[in-house]
Design a protein around this motif. Structure first.
Motif, PDB file in Angstrom:
ATOM      1  N   ILE A  95      -3.667  -0.840   4.304  1.00  0.00           N
ATOM      2  CA  ILE A  95      -4.654  -1.120   3.263  1.00  0.00           C
ATOM      3  C   ILE A  95      -5.806  -1.952   3.823  1.00  0.00           C
ATOM      4  O   ILE A  95      -6.986  -1.620   3.646  1.00  0.00           O
ATOM      5  N   PRO A 140      -3.825   3.275  -0.107  1.00  0.00           N
ATOM      6  CA  PRO A 140      -4.939   2.662   0.636  1.00  0.00           C
ATOM      7  C   PRO A 140      -6.304   3.240   0.274  1.00  0.00           C
ATOM      8  O   PRO A 140      -7.297   2.493   0.238  1.00  0.00           O
ATOM      9  N   ILE A 191      -5.887  -9.202  -0.527  1.00  0.00           N
ATOM     10  CA  ILE A 191      -4.983  -8.112  -0.173  1.00  0.00           C
ATOM     11  C   ILE A 191      -3.599  -8.732  -0.032  1.00  0.00           C
ATOM     12  O   ILE A 191      -3.384  -9.611   0.810  1.00  0.00           O
ATOM     13  N   SER A 213       2.689  -6.154   0.035  1.00  0.00           N
ATOM     14  CA  SER A 213       2.615  -4.728  -0.254  1.00  0.00           C
ATOM     15  C   SER A 213       3.245  -3.964   0.910  1.00  0.00           C
ATOM     16  O   SER A 213       3.071  -4.348   2.065  1.00  0.00           O
ATOM     17  N   ASP A 249      -5.813  -4.469  -5.120  1.00  0.00           N
ATOM     18  CA  ASP A 249      -4.519  -3.790  -5.192  1.00  0.00           C
ATOM     19  C   ASP A 249      -3.747  -4.121  -6.469  1.00  0.00           C
ATOM     20  O   ASP A 249      -2.546  -3.873  -6.550  1.00  0.00           O
ATOM     21  N   ARG A 250      -4.439  -4.661  -7.462  1.00  0.00           N
ATOM     22  CA  ARG A 250      -3.803  -4.952  -8.749  1.00  0.00           C
ATOM     23  C   ARG A 250      -4.586  -4.302  -9.883  1.00  0.00           C
ATOM     24  O   ARG A 250      -5.825  -4.221  -9.829  1.00  0.00           O
ATOM     25  N   GLU A 261      -0.779   0.905  -4.573  1.00  0.00           N
ATOM     26  CA  GLU A 261      -0.318   0.965  -3.190  1.00  0.00           C
ATOM     27  C   GLU A 261      -1.085   1.964  -2.332  1.00  0.00           C
ATOM     28  O   GLU A 261      -0.971   1.920  -1.101  1.00  0.00           O
ATOM     29  N   ILE A 315      -7.351   1.818  -3.104  1.00  0.00           N
ATOM     30  CA  ILE A 315      -7.654   0.395  -2.966  1.00  0.00           C
ATOM     31  C   ILE A 315      -8.996   0.190  -2.256  1.00  0.00           C
ATOM     32  O   ILE A 315      -9.801  -0.655  -2.655  1.00  0.00           O
TER      33      ILE A 315
END
Length: 250
Positions: free
Chosen positions: A230, A188, A220, A224, A166-167, A186, A191
């Motif tokens: 996610i 899902p 994770i 967030s 997620d980065r 952000e 990700i």
């Protein structure tokens, strides 16, 4: 086989932060804040208890002494200060785990300490020595190719390379700074796709460059907005592709 981890226990006093209880349904390891960037004795104790109930591997999440800045501000500390601050925080978490007949399996630095240990030998060595002196069986978690993992290996410590689905990444394999608005992903679906790619050893940087990345654990973030969605989506994709999950201490 891959581990899914999340940072946890990052509330303070009456303030809650993240969605630990719901997220613990999907991860296999947790990194619990030890009071220097977040967390307090009651929060630590409750988080350890929840992790035990879910059968998760418990890790320490030490930070610079930066409660006001959530551990995200860089600090210029001596080797001895870094070593002792990290050892102190691991010890605090250990007391709660031991009281409940559980064990600590790993250590993952937080925030600025984590990012600076990618290149800074003094910080990396301070963290590694603290872990080595406290319990050399603990697994050290950090970015692939980091100075911390290299020095930890020199100490004979076990290591786990970490990815962040997620980065966004820079071309050199470091994380894009949170000061940029697109640092955190952000969606899902995106990700979940990036997580599968990481398991296969690839990730695209912010510039579109394909980076080779080998990881044993993927984070994770619990803060967030849709962290639970996610995590659920990632586990669905893992099940669909026959990818098994296992905690860092198993």
């Amino acid at each position: 086989m891959i581990d899914l981890n999340c940072d946890a226990g990052e509330g303070f006093g009456i303030y809650n932060f993240g969605v630990d209880k719901a997220l613990f349904e999907y991860v296999t390891s947790v990194n619990i804040a030890c009071g220097f960037h977040a967390g307090d004795p009651v929060t630590i104790g409750k988080t350890v208890e929840m992790a035990i109930q879910k059968g998760l591997c418990i890790g320490a999440h030490p930070s610079f002494p930066d409660l006001m800045g959530f551990g995200r501000r860089e600090m210029n500390l001596s080797f001895e200060e870094i070593r002792d601050y990290v050892m102190y925080q691991i010890g605090g978490l250990y007391a709660f785990a031991k009281s409940k007949k559980a064990r600590i399996t790993h250590v993952k630095p937080h925030g600025a300490m984590y990012n600076m240990a990618f290149k800074d030998e003094k910080i990396a060595r301070g963290i590694a020595e603290a872990i080595y002196l406290f319990d050399p069986s603990l697994v050290v978690v950090s970015l692939p190719e980091s100075k911390l993992l290299s020095i930890a290996s020199d100490y004979g410590l076990k290591t786990a390379r970490e990815g962040f689905a997620d980065r966004n990444y820079n071309d050199d394999g470091t994380l894009l700074s949170r000061k940029y608005p697109n640092a955190v992903i952000e969606d899902p679906e995106e990700i979940a796709s990036r997580t599968l790619s990481m398991v296969d050893g690839k990730i695209r940087s912010i510039s579109g460059m394909e980076i080779n990345i080998k990881v044993e654990t993927i984070c994770i973030h619990s803060d967030s907005p849709n962290a639970v969605s996610i995590a659920k989506r990632v586990r669905e994709e893992f099940a669909k592709h026959g990818i098994e999950v296992m905690g860092l201490g198993n």
